[in-house]
Write a protein that holds these residues in place. Structure first.
Motif, PDB file in Angstrom:
ATOM      1  N   ASN A 117      44.500  30.803  27.366  1.00 34.23           N
ATOM      2  CA  ASN A 117      43.857  31.413  28.536  1.00 34.23           C
ATOM      3  C   ASN A 117      43.203  30.345  29.406  1.00 34.23           C
ATOM      4  O   ASN A 117      43.238  30.413  30.626  1.00 34.23           O
ATOM      5  CB  ASN A 117      42.819  32.451  28.102  1.00 34.23           C
ATOM      6  CG  ASN A 117      43.461  33.725  27.598  1.00 34.23           C
ATOM      7  OD1 ASN A 117      44.615  33.992  27.912  1.00 34.23           O
ATOM      8  ND2 ASN A 117      42.727  34.492  26.813  1.00 34.23           N
ATOM      9  N   SER A 118      42.601  29.407  28.776  1.00 35.27           N
ATOM     10  CA  SER A 118      41.969  28.341  29.548  1.00 35.27           C
ATOM     11  C   SER A 118      43.033  27.502  30.242  1.00 35.27           C
ATOM     12  O   SER A 118      42.837  27.085  31.384  1.00 35.27           O
ATOM     13  CB  SER A 118      41.065  27.533  28.624  1.00 35.27           C
ATOM     14  OG  SER A 118      41.444  26.231  28.469  1.00 35.27           O
ATOM     15  N   ALA A 119      44.178  27.281  29.635  1.00 33.62           N
ATOM     16  CA  ALA A 119      45.272  26.539  30.275  1.00 33.62           C
ATOM     17  C   ALA A 119      45.804  27.346  31.465  1.00 33.62           C
ATOM     18  O   ALA A 119      46.058  26.797  32.533  1.00 33.62           O
ATOM     19  CB  ALA A 119      46.375  26.239  29.282  1.00 33.62           C
ATOM     20  N   LYS A 120      45.934  28.655  31.238  1.00 34.59           N
ATOM     21  CA  LYS A 120      46.386  29.508  32.332  1.00 34.59           C
ATOM     22  C   LYS A 120      45.347  29.533  33.448  1.00 34.59           C
ATOM     23  O   LYS A 120      45.682  29.496  34.629  1.00 34.59           O
ATOM     24  CB  LYS A 120      46.647  30.927  31.836  1.00 34.59           C
ATOM     25  CG  LYS A 120      47.922  31.068  31.060  1.00 34.59           C
ATOM     26  CD  LYS A 120      48.147  32.508  30.643  1.00 34.59           C
ATOM     27  CE  LYS A 120      49.418  32.631  29.810  1.00 34.59           C
ATOM     28  NZ  LYS A 120      49.651  34.006  29.366  1.00 34.59           N
ATOM     29  N   ARG A 121      44.094  29.589  33.065  1.00 32.29           N
ATOM     30  CA  ARG A 121      43.032  29.581  34.040  1.00 32.29           C
ATOM     31  C   ARG A 121      43.019  28.267  34.820  1.00 32.29           C
ATOM     32  O   ARG A 121      42.893  28.252  36.046  1.00 32.29           O
ATOM     33  CB  ARG A 121      41.685  29.773  33.334  1.00 32.29           C
ATOM     34  CG  ARG A 121      40.611  30.283  34.227  1.00 32.29           C
ATOM     35  CD  ARG A 121      39.346  30.684  33.475  1.00 32.29           C
ATOM     36  NE  ARG A 121      39.566  30.860  32.049  1.00 32.29           N
ATOM     37  CZ  ARG A 121      38.835  30.280  31.101  1.00 32.29           C
ATOM     38  NH1 ARG A 121      37.810  29.540  31.412  1.00 32.29           N
ATOM     39  NH2 ARG A 121      39.104  30.446  29.827  1.00 32.29           N
ATOM     40  N   LEU A 122      43.198  27.159  34.109  1.00 30.36           N
ATOM     41  CA  LEU A 122      43.235  25.859  34.772  1.00 30.36           C
ATOM     42  C   LEU A 122      44.450  25.772  35.709  1.00 30.36           C
ATOM     43  O   LEU A 122      44.349  25.247  36.835  1.00 30.36           O
ATOM     44  CB  LEU A 122      43.300  24.730  33.737  1.00 30.36           C
ATOM     45  CG  LEU A 122      42.009  24.468  32.958  1.00 30.36           C
ATOM     46  CD1 LEU A 122      42.242  23.392  31.902  1.00 30.36           C
ATOM     47  CD2 LEU A 122      40.904  24.026  33.894  1.00 30.36           C
ATOM     48  N   GLU A 123      45.575  26.303  35.239  1.00 25.37           N
ATOM     49  CA  GLU A 123      46.766  26.300  36.077  1.00 25.37           C
ATOM     50  C   GLU A 123      46.558  27.182  37.306  1.00 25.37           C
ATOM     51  O   GLU A 123      46.933  26.812  38.415  1.00 25.37           O
ATOM     52  CB  GLU A 123      47.972  26.802  35.277  1.00 25.37           C
ATOM     53  CG  GLU A 123      49.284  26.629  36.004  1.00 25.37           C
ATOM     54  CD  GLU A 123      50.474  27.037  35.152  1.00 25.37           C
ATOM     55  OE1 GLU A 123      51.394  27.615  35.761  1.00 25.37           O
ATOM     56  OE2 GLU A 123      50.481  26.782  33.948  1.00 25.37           O
ATOM     57  N   ALA A 124      45.935  28.325  37.122  1.00 27.65           N
ATOM     58  CA  ALA A 124      45.649  29.213  38.248  1.00 27.65           C
ATOM     59  C   ALA A 124      44.691  28.534  39.223  1.00 27.65           C
ATOM     60  O   ALA A 124      44.863  28.608  40.443  1.00 27.65           O
ATOM     61  CB  ALA A 124      45.065  30.533  37.755  1.00 27.65           C
ATOM     62  N   GLN A 125      43.671  27.868  38.678  1.00 29.81           N
ATOM     63  CA  GLN A 125      42.729  27.157  39.538  1.00 29.81           C
ATOM     64  C   GLN A 125      43.430  26.014  40.280  1.00 29.81           C
ATOM     65  O   GLN A 125      43.160  25.771  41.450  1.00 29.81           O
ATOM     66  CB  GLN A 125      41.560  26.618  38.704  1.00 29.81           C
ATOM     67  CG  GLN A 125      40.592  27.686  38.242  1.00 29.81           C
ATOM     68  CD  GLN A 125      39.492  27.119  37.337  1.00 29.81           C
ATOM     69  OE1 GLN A 125      39.614  26.016  36.804  1.00 29.81           O
ATOM     70  NE2 GLN A 125      38.435  27.898  37.145  1.00 29.81           N
ATOM     71  N   HIS A 126      44.333  25.340  39.571  1.00 26.33           N
ATOM     72  CA  HIS A 126      45.086  24.247  40.194  1.00 26.33           C
ATOM     73  C   HIS A 126      45.951  24.799  41.341  1.00 26.33           C
ATOM     74  O   HIS A 126      46.005  24.209  42.425  1.00 26.33           O
ATOM     75  CB  HIS A 126      45.945  23.529  39.151  1.00 26.33           C
ATOM     76  CG  HIS A 126      46.773  22.433  39.713  1.00 26.33           C
ATOM     77  ND1 HIS A 126      46.232  21.253  40.181  1.00 26.33           N
ATOM     78  CD2 HIS A 126      48.117  22.323  39.915  1.00 26.33           C
ATOM     79  CE1 HIS A 126      47.195  20.482  40.640  1.00 26.33           C
ATOM     80  NE2 HIS A 126      48.367  21.117  40.483  1.00 26.33           N
ATOM     81  N   GLU A 127      46.631  25.925  41.105  1.00 25.02           N
ATOM     82  CA  GLU A 127      47.460  26.538  42.146  1.00 25.02           C
ATOM     83  C   GLU A 127      46.604  26.992  43.328  1.00 25.02           C
ATOM     84  O   GLU A 127      46.990  26.827  44.482  1.00 25.02           O
ATOM     85  CB  GLU A 127      48.249  27.717  41.577  1.00 25.02           C
ATOM     86  CG  GLU A 127      49.389  27.300  40.665  1.00 25.02           C
ATOM     87  CD  GLU A 127      50.107  28.480  40.032  1.00 25.02           C
ATOM     88  OE1 GLU A 127      49.844  29.628  40.455  1.00 25.02           O
ATOM     89  OE2 GLU A 127      50.916  28.250  39.133  1.00 25.02           O
ATOM     90  N   LYS A 128      45.444  27.548  43.001  1.00 20.18           N
ATOM     91  CA  LYS A 128      44.542  27.969  44.065  1.00 20.18           C
ATOM     92  C   LYS A 128      44.082  26.764  44.884  1.00 20.18           C
ATOM     93  O   LYS A 128      44.024  26.809  46.117  1.00 20.18           O
ATOM     94  CB  LYS A 128      43.346  28.705  43.479  1.00 20.18           C
ATOM     95  CG  LYS A 128      42.429  29.305  44.513  1.00 20.18           C
ATOM     96  CD  LYS A 128      41.312  30.108  43.860  1.00 20.18           C
ATOM     97  CE  LYS A 128      40.417  30.719  44.920  1.00 20.18           C
ATOM     98  NZ  LYS A 128      39.329  31.495  44.335  1.00 20.18           N
ATOM     99  N   ALA A 129      43.761  25.672  44.195  1.00 17.23           N
ATOM    100  CA  ALA A 129      43.346  24.442  44.876  1.00 17.23           C
ATOM    101  C   ALA A 129      44.488  23.907  45.740  1.00 17.23           C
ATOM    102  O   ALA A 129      44.258  23.446  46.883  1.00 17.23           O
ATOM    103  CB  ALA A 129      42.901  23.391  43.871  1.00 17.23           C
TER     104      ALA A 129
END
Length: 182
Positions: free
Chosen positions: A31-43
């Motif tokens: 979940n944290s990897a997905k969250r980081l990936e989502a945050q990266h995509e958002k960025a």
């Protein structure tokens, strides 16, 4: 229950809790990897939006600079037009003064010519006593071509009662036209 059973039950519970903790940690990392990936995509999306905004800002700045240049150019052209108009006005005034000078000179020359003609008429024996009228022969010689002359010594062009018939021949109202002509 015996202590060994109790130990096995505790060990089993510890193992189950350990497995649950391990599963929870693994899921949490996912979940944290997905969250980081989502945050990266958002960025990345925000960066792309920032680039688009920067491009739009540059375009607007270029348009503003062009508009300023156009305005300055239009102002410069207007100033040049004003200068050309002022120059044209000066040249028109100069031309008007020259025209006035030429008209004045022409009037003086015409006056001199008229005076010379009057003097020549006084001296010339071929001039009739009526003053400035020349004889018909003298008039034809001056003009270099023949024209009808009437009994009173005037040329056809000097008379108001002159008309032309259908063939273009000159006739006067007091002289009947030739037979067969209108």
């Amino acid at each position: 229950m015996d202590t060994s059973t109790l130990i096995w039950i505790i060990v089993g519970i510890v193992v189950v809790v350990a497995v649950v903790i391990i599963i929870a940690v693994v899921l949490s990392r996912r979940n944290s990897a997905k969250r980081l990936e989502a945050q990266h995509e958002k960025a990345q999306g925000l960066r792309e939006d920032a680039r688009k905004t920067e491009t739009a800002a540059r375009e607007r700045e270029a348009q503003a600079a062009q508009a300023r240049a156009d305005t300055a150019s239009a102002a410069a052209e207007a100033e040049q037009a004003k200068a050309r108009a002022a120059q044209a006005s000066v040249e028109a005034d100069r031309a008007a003064a020259t025209i006035d000078d030429h008209a004045s000179d022409a009037a003086k020359l015409r006056a001199e010519q008229a005076e010379k003609l009057r003097e020549a008429d006084k001296i010339d024996p071929a001039v009739t006593t009526a003053g400035s009228r020349r004889t018909a022969d003298d008039r034809r010689a001056v003009q270099g071509h023949e024209e009808p002359v009437f009994d009173d010594g005037t040329a056809a062009r000097d008379r108001r009662d002159v008309a032309r018939d259908q063939d273009g021949d000159i006739r006067t109202d007091d002289r009947p036209s030739a037979p067969g002509r209108a």
